[in-house]
Design an enzyme around this catalytic site. Structure first.
Site, PDB file in Angstrom:
ATOM      1  N   LYS A  13      42.202  37.922  36.832  1.00 20.83           N
ATOM      2  CA  LYS A  13      42.869  39.228  37.149  1.00 20.83           C
ATOM      3  C   LYS A  13      44.282  39.376  36.216  1.00 20.83           C
ATOM      4  O   LYS A  13      44.798  40.683  36.791  1.00 20.83           O
ATOM      5  CB  LYS A  13      43.414  38.187  38.656  1.00 20.83           C
ATOM      6  N   ARG A  88      47.518  32.947  48.528  1.00 19.71           N
ATOM      7  CA  ARG A  88      46.576  31.581  48.328  1.00 19.71           C
ATOM      8  C   ARG A  88      46.860  30.748  48.691  1.00 19.71           C
ATOM      9  O   ARG A  88      45.795  30.004  49.046  1.00 19.71           O
ATOM     10  CB  ARG A  88      47.458  30.913  46.671  1.00 19.71           C
ATOM     11  N   ARG A 127      41.336  29.971  26.530  1.00 21.63           N
ATOM     12  CA  ARG A 127      42.569  31.227  26.929  1.00 21.63           C
ATOM     13  C   ARG A 127      43.690  31.130  26.052  1.00 21.63           C
ATOM     14  O   ARG A 127      44.638  30.112  26.252  1.00 21.63           O
ATOM     15  CB  ARG A 127      42.404  31.210  28.690  1.00 21.63           C
ATOM     16  N   ARG A 161      48.807  27.243  28.092  1.00 22.37           N
ATOM     17  CA  ARG A 161      49.335  26.695  29.038  1.00 22.37           C
ATOM     18  C   ARG A 161      48.795  25.577  28.669  1.00 22.37           C
ATOM     19  O   ARG A 161      47.512  25.441  28.916  1.00 22.37           O
ATOM     20  CB  ARG A 161      48.349  27.556  30.546  1.00 22.37           C
ATOM     21  N   ARG A 172      42.417  22.449  40.142  1.00 20.30           N
ATOM     22  CA  ARG A 172      42.998  24.471  40.728  1.00 20.30           C
ATOM     23  C   ARG A 172      41.588  25.190  41.397  1.00 20.30           C
ATOM     24  O   ARG A 172      41.470  25.364  42.485  1.00 20.30           O
ATOM     25  CB  ARG A 172      42.967  24.952  39.740  1.00 20.30           C
TER      26      ARG A 172
HETATM   27  P1  ADP Z   1      43.069  34.676  35.788  1.00 14.86           P
HETATM   28  O1  ADP Z   1      44.248  35.587  35.564  1.00 14.86           O
HETATM   29  O2  ADP Z   1      42.557  35.543  37.111  1.00 14.86           O
HETATM   30  O3  ADP Z   1      42.877  33.566  35.119  1.00 14.86           O
HETATM   31  P2  ADP Z   1      42.533  36.056  32.674  1.00 14.86           P
HETATM   32  O4  ADP Z   1      42.869  37.544  33.371  1.00 14.86           O
HETATM   33  O5  ADP Z   1      43.808  35.088  32.368  1.00 14.86           O
HETATM   34  O6  ADP Z   1      41.612  35.341  34.613  1.00 14.86           O
HETATM   35  O7  ADP Z   1      41.411  35.583  32.030  1.00 14.86           O
HETATM   36  C1  ADP Z   1      40.982  34.043  31.783  1.00 14.86           C
HETATM   37  C2  ADP Z   1      40.258  34.102  30.582  1.00 14.86           C
HETATM   38  O8  ADP Z   1      39.078  34.903  30.041  1.00 14.86           O
HETATM   39  C3  ADP Z   1      41.137  35.163  29.300  1.00 14.86           C
HETATM   40  O9  ADP Z   1      41.315  34.478  28.317  1.00 14.86           O
HETATM   41  C4  ADP Z   1      40.817  36.190  29.320  1.00 14.86           C
HETATM   42  O10 ADP Z   1      40.887  37.338  28.072  1.00 14.86           O
HETATM   43  C5  ADP Z   1      39.262  36.144  29.375  1.00 14.86           C
HETATM   44  N1  ADP Z   1      37.894  37.125  30.256  1.00 14.86           N
HETATM   45  C6  ADP Z   1      38.754  37.850  31.376  1.00 14.86           C
HETATM   46  N2  ADP Z   1      37.892  38.445  31.685  1.00 14.86           N
HETATM   47  C7  ADP Z   1      36.877  38.230  31.143  1.00 14.86           C
HETATM   48  C8  ADP Z   1      35.414  38.835  31.316  1.00 14.86           C
HETATM   49  N3  ADP Z   1      35.159  39.911  32.602  1.00 14.86           N
HETATM   50  N4  ADP Z   1      35.028  38.429  30.438  1.00 14.86           N
HETATM   51  C9  ADP Z   1      34.980  37.117  29.585  1.00 14.86           C
HETATM   52  N5  ADP Z   1      35.913  36.939  29.575  1.00 14.86           N
HETATM   53  C10 ADP Z   1      37.304  37.261  30.732  1.00 14.86           C
HETATM   54  P1  AMP Z   2      48.134  31.096  37.809  1.00 10.80           P
HETATM   55  O1  AMP Z   2      49.332  31.849  36.542  1.00 10.80           O
HETATM   56  O2  AMP Z   2      48.330  31.837  39.343  1.00 10.80           O
HETATM   57  O3  AMP Z   2      47.069  30.831  37.618  1.00 10.80           O
HETATM   58  O4  AMP Z   2      48.475  29.797  39.173  1.00 10.80           O
HETATM   59  C1  AMP Z   2      49.474  28.288  38.269  1.00 10.80           C
HETATM   60  C2  AMP Z   2      50.040  27.667  38.665  1.00 10.80           C
HETATM   61  O5  AMP Z   2      51.312  28.125  39.620  1.00 10.80           O
HETATM   62  C3  AMP Z   2      49.120  27.127  40.183  1.00 10.80           C
HETATM   63  O6  AMP Z   2      47.702  26.140  40.091  1.00 10.80           O
HETATM   64  C4  AMP Z   2      49.979  27.157  41.409  1.00 10.80           C
HETATM   65  O7  AMP Z   2      50.730  25.114  40.648  1.00 10.80           O
HETATM   66  C5  AMP Z   2      50.671  27.976  41.035  1.00 10.80           C
HETATM   67  N1  AMP Z   2      51.096  28.919  41.697  1.00 10.80           N
HETATM   68  C6  AMP Z   2      51.016  29.878  40.845  1.00 10.80           C
HETATM   69  N2  AMP Z   2      50.716  30.727  42.413  1.00 10.80           N
HETATM   70  C7  AMP Z   2      50.632  29.992  42.837  1.00 10.80           C
HETATM   71  C8  AMP Z   2      51.278  30.841  44.947  1.00 10.80           C
HETATM   72  N3  AMP Z   2      50.942  31.780  45.211  1.00 10.80           N
HETATM   73  N4  AMP Z   2      51.203  29.886  46.036  1.00 10.80           N
HETATM   74  C9  AMP Z   2      51.644  28.155  45.458  1.00 10.80           C
HETATM   75  N5  AMP Z   2      51.035  28.227  44.383  1.00 10.80           N
HETATM   76  C10 AMP Z   2      51.136  29.344  43.159  1.00 10.80           C
END
Ligand code: ADP
Ligand code: AMP
Ligand code: ZN
Length: 217
Positions: A13, A88, A127, A161, A172
């Protein structure tokens, strides 16, 4: 354009939101990023949120909904926004509907990014991001062109993170399946849900999103 990127942690995302932001000139509203900023500042909200986030649980709906309501009223959202990590839960989706209705706005697309759990764990544990500009990378799937130097800003410091470890990721994912995945039928029934194959490589996912916006899919 107002859209939701809906998918489990690690689905891509944030990666796609950054690209959409550049391509369409609309901001990425990531509740996770907002919470991490509060944690970094050490505000009372940040202190409370850190504990919840470290367990992989959800921060309370009221707090999250308040953050988004304040954010979408800022001028940079006047042409639309990309919701990343929100809503969410049922309560958050209901609050978003009311918030949009009050402002005479409607969602254009809700995009489901589908990726299987084992791949998500691999993505999240590898990541990292640029500490200066936030650009996202991965140990295996998305290294900078020059290792150790950010492609976007030439920064050389990177961070990971606290919640991107295997144990927290599993919680999660459970929370996603229990509380967030039930929103998919809700948006499908409204006729706004579109699916993309999030297992494809990053450029391919970007192309699939482009097809959705051009009326395909
Ligand atoms: P989200 O925001 O949904 O938690 P991220 O965009 O941070 O996910 O992506 C998670 C990890 O996977 C990052 O390290 C990113 O570089 C990698 N990634 C994102 N999209 C892809 C993909 N289509 N294929 C492989 N790796 C990906
Ligand atoms: P994310 O960066 O989206 O992976 O979110 C990291 C963490 O932040 C999650 O595991 C939750 O603990 C909290 N969080 C982020 N967005 C929300 C949401 N919309 N509602 C509740 N908790 C959230
Ligand atoms: Zn950078």
């Amino acid at each position: 354009m107002k859209l939701i990127l809906l998918g489990p942690p690690g689905a891509g995302k944030g990666t796609q939101a950054r690209r959409l932001m550049d391509a369409h000139g609309i901001p990425q509203l990531s509740t996770g990023d907002m919470l991490r900023a509060a944690v970094a500042e050490g505000t009372p909200l940040g202190k409370m949120a850190k504990e919840v986030m470290d367990h992989g649980d959800l921060v309370s709906d009221d707090i999250i909904v308040g953050m988004i309501a304040e954010r979408i009223d800022r001028p940079d959202c006047s042409n639309g926004f990309i919701l990343d990590g929100f809503p969410r839960s049922d309560a958050q989706a209901g609050a978003l509907d009311s918030m949009l209705a009050e402002r005479g706005l409607a969602l254009d697309h809700v995009i489901e990014m589908k990726v299987i759990d084992d791949v998500l764990v691999e993505r999240i544990t590898g990541r990292y991001t640029c500490a200066n500009c936030g650009a996202g990378y991965h140990d295996t799937f998305q290294q900078p062109r020059k290792i150790g130097v950010c492609d976007e800003c030439d920064g050389t410091e990177f961070k990971r993170r606290a919640d991107d470890n295997e144990e927290t990721v599993r919680s999660r994912l459970d929370v996603y399946h229990d509380q967030t995945a039930p929103l998919l039928p809700y948006y499908r029934a409204k006729g706004v849900l579109r699916e993309v194959d999030g297992m494809a490589d990053i450029d391919d996912v970007t192309a699939q999103l482009g097809a959705v916006f051009n009326g395909g899919n």
